[in-house]
Motif scaffolding. Structure first.
Motif, mmCIF file in Angstrom:
data_model
loop_
_atom_site.group_PDB
_atom_site.id
_atom_site.type_symbol
_atom_site.label_atom_id
_atom_site.label_comp_id
_atom_site.label_asym_id
_atom_site.label_seq_id
_atom_site.Cartn_x
_atom_site.Cartn_y
_atom_site.Cartn_z
ATOM 1 N N LEU A 235 0.840 -1.209 0.000
ATOM 2 C CA LEU A 235 0.000 0.000 0.000
ATOM 3 C C LEU A 235 0.869 1.250 0.000
ATOM 4 O O LEU A 235 0.580 2.223 -0.700
ATOM 5 C CB LEU A 235 -0.953 0.000 1.197
ATOM 6 C CG LEU A 235 -2.103 -1.013 1.138
ATOM 7 C CD1 LEU A 235 -2.850 -1.060 2.470
ATOM 8 C CD2 LEU A 235 -3.081 -0.705 0.009
ATOM 9 N N ALA B 49 2.089 1.858 -3.356
ATOM 10 C CA ALA B 49 1.013 2.338 -4.239
ATOM 11 C C ALA B 49 0.525 3.724 -3.829
ATOM 12 O O ALA B 49 -0.384 4.276 -4.459
ATOM 13 C CB ALA B 49 -0.153 1.344 -4.218
ATOM 14 N N ILE C 46 -1.034 4.465 -1.055
ATOM 15 C CA ILE C 46 -2.316 4.381 -0.336
ATOM 16 C C ILE C 46 -2.017 4.350 1.157
ATOM 17 O O ILE C 46 -1.235 3.534 1.630
ATOM 18 C CB ILE C 46 -3.111 3.115 -0.757
ATOM 19 C CG1 ILE C 46 -3.429 3.160 -2.261
ATOM 20 C CG2 ILE C 46 -4.395 2.993 0.058
ATOM 21 C CD1 ILE C 46 -4.002 1.864 -2.820
ATOM 22 N N THR D 102 -10.341 -0.684 4.440
ATOM 23 C CA THR D 102 -10.004 -1.250 3.126
ATOM 24 C C THR D 102 -10.899 -0.642 2.043
ATOM 25 O O THR D 102 -12.037 -1.069 1.843
ATOM 26 C CB THR D 102 -10.154 -2.795 3.154
ATOM 27 O OG1 THR D 102 -9.435 -3.307 4.281
ATOM 28 C CG2 THR D 102 -9.584 -3.414 1.891
ATOM 29 N N THR D 103 -10.385 0.374 1.358
ATOM 30 C CA THR D 103 -11.112 0.989 0.239
ATOM 31 C C THR D 103 -11.071 0.026 -0.959
ATOM 32 O O THR D 103 -10.366 -0.981 -0.936
ATOM 33 C CB THR D 103 -10.426 2.299 -0.170
ATOM 34 O OG1 THR D 103 -9.074 1.985 -0.567
ATOM 35 C CG2 THR D 103 -10.395 3.291 0.986
ATOM 36 N N GLU D 104 -11.807 0.372 -2.008
ATOM 37 C CA GLU D 104 -11.786 -0.459 -3.226
ATOM 38 C C GLU D 104 -10.355 -0.578 -3.765
ATOM 39 O O GLU D 104 -9.914 -1.662 -4.145
ATOM 40 C CB GLU D 104 -12.695 0.143 -4.311
ATOM 41 C CG GLU D 104 -14.184 0.143 -3.961
ATOM 42 C CD GLU D 104 -14.792 -1.247 -3.893
ATOM 43 O OE1 GLU D 104 -14.214 -2.199 -4.453
ATOM 44 O OE2 GLU D 104 -15.859 -1.382 -3.260
ATOM 45 N N ASP D 105 -9.643 0.555 -3.821
ATOM 46 C CA ASP D 105 -8.263 0.533 -4.324
ATOM 47 C C ASP D 105 -7.371 -0.328 -3.439
ATOM 48 O O ASP D 105 -6.540 -1.099 -3.915
ATOM 49 C CB ASP D 105 -7.688 1.961 -4.380
ATOM 50 C CG ASP D 105 -8.294 2.770 -5.520
ATOM 51 O OD1 ASP D 105 -8.960 2.152 -6.382
ATOM 52 O OD2 ASP D 105 -8.099 4.000 -5.539
ATOM 53 N N ALA D 106 -7.556 -0.169 -2.126
ATOM 54 C CA ALA D 106 -6.744 -0.956 -1.196
ATOM 55 C C ALA D 106 -7.065 -2.442 -1.335
ATOM 56 O O ALA D 106 -6.166 -3.286 -1.265
ATOM 57 C CB ALA D 106 -6.987 -0.485 0.235
ATOM 58 N N ASP E 87 -7.878 -4.117 -3.973
ATOM 59 C CA ASP E 87 -7.145 -4.683 -5.122
ATOM 60 C C ASP E 87 -5.721 -5.057 -4.733
ATOM 61 O O ASP E 87 -5.206 -6.106 -5.127
ATOM 62 C CB ASP E 87 -7.096 -3.665 -6.283
ATOM 63 C CG ASP E 87 -8.445 -3.498 -6.951
ATOM 64 O OD1 ASP E 87 -9.307 -4.386 -6.782
ATOM 65 O OD2 ASP E 87 -8.635 -2.478 -7.646
ATOM 66 N N VAL E 88 -5.100 -4.184 -3.919
ATOM 67 C CA VAL E 88 -3.723 -4.442 -3.471
ATOM 68 C C VAL E 88 -3.701 -5.624 -2.497
ATOM 69 O O VAL E 88 -2.855 -6.515 -2.596
ATOM 70 C CB VAL E 88 -3.111 -3.175 -2.809
ATOM 71 C CG1 VAL E 88 -1.744 -3.481 -2.215
ATOM 72 C CG2 VAL E 88 -3.020 -2.046 -3.825
#
Length: 302
Positions: A79, A82, A84, A95-99, A101-102
């Motif tokens: 993260l 990235a 984040i 945990t966001t949508e982007d997180a 994915d990671v």
């Protein structure tokens, strides 16, 4: 003339160790053991290698090991890379949508792959899957209550169902399932990040495992921390339940998992020190045991 028969053979201590393990080998033969892999054992190369040896040993000794893992440190590092920010609420990673994915990429594509690789050095044994595969773990959105209010922490899941079909098929085929703690969603087509301690406990209960073992970075549950570092070697479900409100936040999901396991058919749940090489073998095949063992209520001394 040879003095062979009188000579103390140097391998004798090894034979004695094996013989001492015999009652434990007999007791555990054919039994399923779910092992939560985490903490220092997950980042130190020597400990990782020893862990893989232990799990393969269990398999060749006639047990059926199942490994469940998370990947907190690896997720945090990815993260960061990235860009984040890692944020925690009520001890859980927001945990966001982007997180997410990671998280999924790190757990299924990095941590699990490395663990499968270590295990398969010893033969074609390990097979990796995530909770998404074959509906192994299903979850709904988990909203923790903080100061009386429900808080949205994104794609963090609460397990609602376990389907052991794929894991049992792998075990029947002599394989070692390695399960990443990601769940399919029950209701919205997404995936969820689930706590790996909780996932291991739920899987142990659903499989009717003999033992749940949770690797930690402490010796076990301390009697009176921080005033004492005496480890409680054995306690019942009810004794543990009374201690839960006073435990440190990191121990809560581990001990709640142990409690869930023994209340739902698992014979023993153990928290063991993953910083000790071969701690799994020491715990399963010796009288001393090296961690804290939780047993169902009504069980006297062994």
């Amino acid at each position: 003339m040879s003095n062979g028969p009188t000579r103390k053979h140097t391998a004798l201590p090894k034979a004695q160790i094996l013989v001492e393990a015999l009652p434990w080998l007999t007791r555990h033969h054919g039994k399923t053991v779910v092992i939560k892999f985490g903490g220092n054992a997950m980042v130190d190369d020597d400990l990782k290698a020893a862990f893989a040896q232990d799990v393969v040993f269990l398999r060749h000794a006639g047990l059926k090991p199942v490994v469940v893992h998370g990947g907190g440190p690896q997720i945090s590092a990815a993260l960061d890379r990235a860009g984040i920010v890692s944020e925690f609420k009520a001890g859980l990673r927001v945990t966001t949508e982007d997180a997410m994915d990671v998280v999924r990429m790190v757990l299924a594509g990095q941590v699990q792959r490395e663990l499968v690789g270590l295990l398969t050095q010893h033969g074609p044994l390990a097979v990796g899957l995530t909770g998404e595969d074959a509906h192994t773990i299903t979850a709904t959105k988990h909203q923790p209550r903080i100061e009386g209010e429900l808080v949205d922490i994104g794609r963090v899941g609460q397990i609602t169902e376990i389907d052991t079909g794929a894991v049992e098929t792998l075990l029947a085929d002599g394989r070692i399932p390695v399960v990443s703690s990601i769940a399919r969603s029950q209701d919205d087509g997404h995936v969820y990040n689930v706590n790996a301690d909780t996932a291991a406990a739920a899987l142990a209960a659903a499989l009717g495992a003999e033992t749940l073992m949770v690797l930690t970075d402490v010796e076990g549950l301390y009697e009176d921390w921080p005033d004492s570092d005496e480890v409680i070697s054995r306690l019942t479900a009810t004794q543990l339940e009374k201690l839960l409100p006073d435990l440190s936040s990191g121990m809560v999901p581990k001990m709640e998992g142990c409690l869930h396991a023994v209340r739902n058919g698992v014979t023993t749940a153990r928290v063991i020190d993953g910083r000790v090489q071969h701690s799994i073998l020491l715990e399963i095949f010796t009288d001393e045991g090296i961690g804290t063992m939780v047993v169902p209520d009504g069980q006297g001394e062994p």
